[in-house]
Structure formats: structure tokens, C-alpha cells
Enzyme design. Sequence first.
Site, PDB file in Angstrom:
ATOM      1  N   HIS A   9       5.000  30.834 -25.022  1.00 57.48           N
ATOM      2  CA  HIS A   9       3.694  30.181 -24.924  1.00 57.48           C
ATOM      3  C   HIS A   9       2.747  31.029 -24.105  1.00 57.48           C
ATOM      4  CE1 HIS A   9       0.844  27.286 -22.834  1.00 57.48           C
ATOM      5  NE2 HIS A   9       0.491  27.237 -24.110  1.00 57.48           N
ATOM      6  N   SER A  10       1.566  31.341 -24.653  1.00 60.59           N
ATOM      7  CA  SER A  10       0.503  32.036 -23.939  1.00 60.59           C
ATOM      8  C   SER A  10       1.008  33.381 -23.393  1.00 60.59           C
ATOM      9  CB  SER A  10      -0.054  31.119 -22.840  1.00 60.59           C
ATOM     10  OG  SER A  10      -1.250  31.619 -22.317  1.00 60.59           O
ATOM     11  N   TYR A  11       0.930  33.598 -22.081  1.00 54.16           N
ATOM     12  CA  TYR A  11       1.515  34.806 -21.475  1.00 54.16           C
ATOM     13  C   TYR A  11       2.975  34.972 -21.875  1.00 54.16           C
ATOM     14  CZ  TYR A  11       4.065  37.222 -17.705  1.00 54.16           C
ATOM     15  OH  TYR A  11       4.923  38.025 -16.983  1.00 54.16           O
TER      16      TYR A  11
ATOM     17  N   GLY B 201       4.242  34.950 -24.599  1.00 54.09           N
ATOM     18  CA  GLY B 201       4.390  35.824 -25.754  1.00 54.09           C
ATOM     19  C   GLY B 201       4.660  37.260 -25.352  1.00 54.09           C
TER      20      GLY B 201
ATOM     21  N   HIS C  44      -5.060  24.657 -25.830  1.00 49.83           N
ATOM     22  CA  HIS C  44      -4.056  25.685 -25.542  1.00 49.83           C
ATOM     23  C   HIS C  44      -2.672  25.187 -25.137  1.00 49.83           C
ATOM     24  CE1 HIS C  44      -2.706  29.671 -24.545  1.00 49.83           C
ATOM     25  NE2 HIS C  44      -2.587  29.404 -23.256  1.00 49.83           N
TER      26      HIS C  44
END
Length: 238
Positions: free
Chosen positions: A76-78, A80, A216
Site C-alpha cells: 500500500h502506497s509507500y 509498493g 487513498h
Amino acid sequence: MANIVLAHGAWSAAWAWKKMRPLLQAAGHQFYAPTYTGLGARAHLATPDIDLSTHIQDIVSEIEFEDLNDVVLLGHSYGGMVATGVADRIPHRLARIVYIDAFAPRDGQSLFDLVGPKAEGNMRKGAERDGDGWKMPVNPMPPDTSPEDVTWASPRRRPQPIKTFEQKIKLESKEPLPPRDYIYATRNGPGDPFRQFADRARGEAGWTCHELDTSHNPHITCPNEFMALLTKIMAGSK
């Protein structure tokens, strides 16, 4: 039934997936959500030396010490960035990678490279002003987050070590990657850094792109809808 391992987002930790745990458990999955060094319940371990490699190793170690195989890796988000590094290190243990409104770097890219100079400059200024030069102040929650969730989540979020965004990822594996899915949150609004990766997923072999009508943090804002999409992805449906 799957072994699901989470690479969580920046400023966040395993606690943020509280709403997803009972849903995943009810579906019969084993859910592993290690918290990165220096964040969440491990915030007391924060130092200026923590970088992207530290967090990649956190997840690799969880998978190896639990002896997990056929892993569905969520980034998720960072996360990745982290998931991409994990896949490079131990691709043989992974069945699928699901990027959730996440950064999907290529070799030699850092997160700062992917957000652009304006966002990078703002975060560096915040670290200089309020974080002794190495701790990036917590980003605000998306505007569609309920007041109750903001009250719950905000006190638990912690500054992010800046080296995690500075370090360029180094990808060395020659093994083929497992199937990759991208979940794009359609309510990100102006300055959205994630559309570029959804576009990549739509046009590049090895990817399947999905959309979710949320901002997000779907694990917080719409856990049931998010779980339904994860279930379809893990069943191999589009």
C-alpha cells in the site's frame, strides 16, 4: 485460503489494518502485517539510518522466518516500494503482488524520484523544520476520511525516516515476477502521484489494473468494498 503479507504505507503501521483483520480471518486467510522498523509499535527504534532496504528486510524476514510460500503480497502506497524490493529478493515465495494505490518503481528509482521535485521539496522542508532533518512530519489523512477514523488514526501515525524516500531501489533478480495487480483509488484528487502507475498497469504485460471508488486508504474508508475486490483478485477474476 491464502498467506497474505502486508507491506504497509508510510507514517502508518500494522494497526491501520484493524478493520481488515476480521474480514480476512472470516475468509480463512492467514494475514501477516509486520510493522516496519521505526514506525507504529516499533517507533522507539527510529534512527536516521533507517532506509528503504531496512523496510524491505523487515518483510523478507517475516516471510522467511514464518516459512511462507505462495504469498499474496500487498503493497500500500509507500509499501509498493517495499513490495517491489521484496519481490526482487524472494520471488520464489510469492504467488501474486497487489499494489494498492502504491508506488511501483523501476530499477534505480527512489520514492522522491516518483513524486517529483515540488513534493520532495515540501517534505524535505518539513523534515528540516520539524524533524531534525531526518524525520518527515506526518501527512494529513485524505479529506473523505470520517472524523471518527481521523480521531483514531492520527495519534498513531509517526514521522517517516527520510532515507526511506531517498534511497534508490536496486533490482537484481533475473527470475520472472509473479502476476501483479494494481488497485487505483479514483478519488485522489489534484497532485495524484498514483495515476502514472495505474496507466502503466493498463499497458504493460504482467499487470492487471482495477479501480476502487475511494481515496487513498481503502482499508480504512471502505473495508468491505476493498475486501470484495481483493477476493476477486485472489480468485483470478478481473
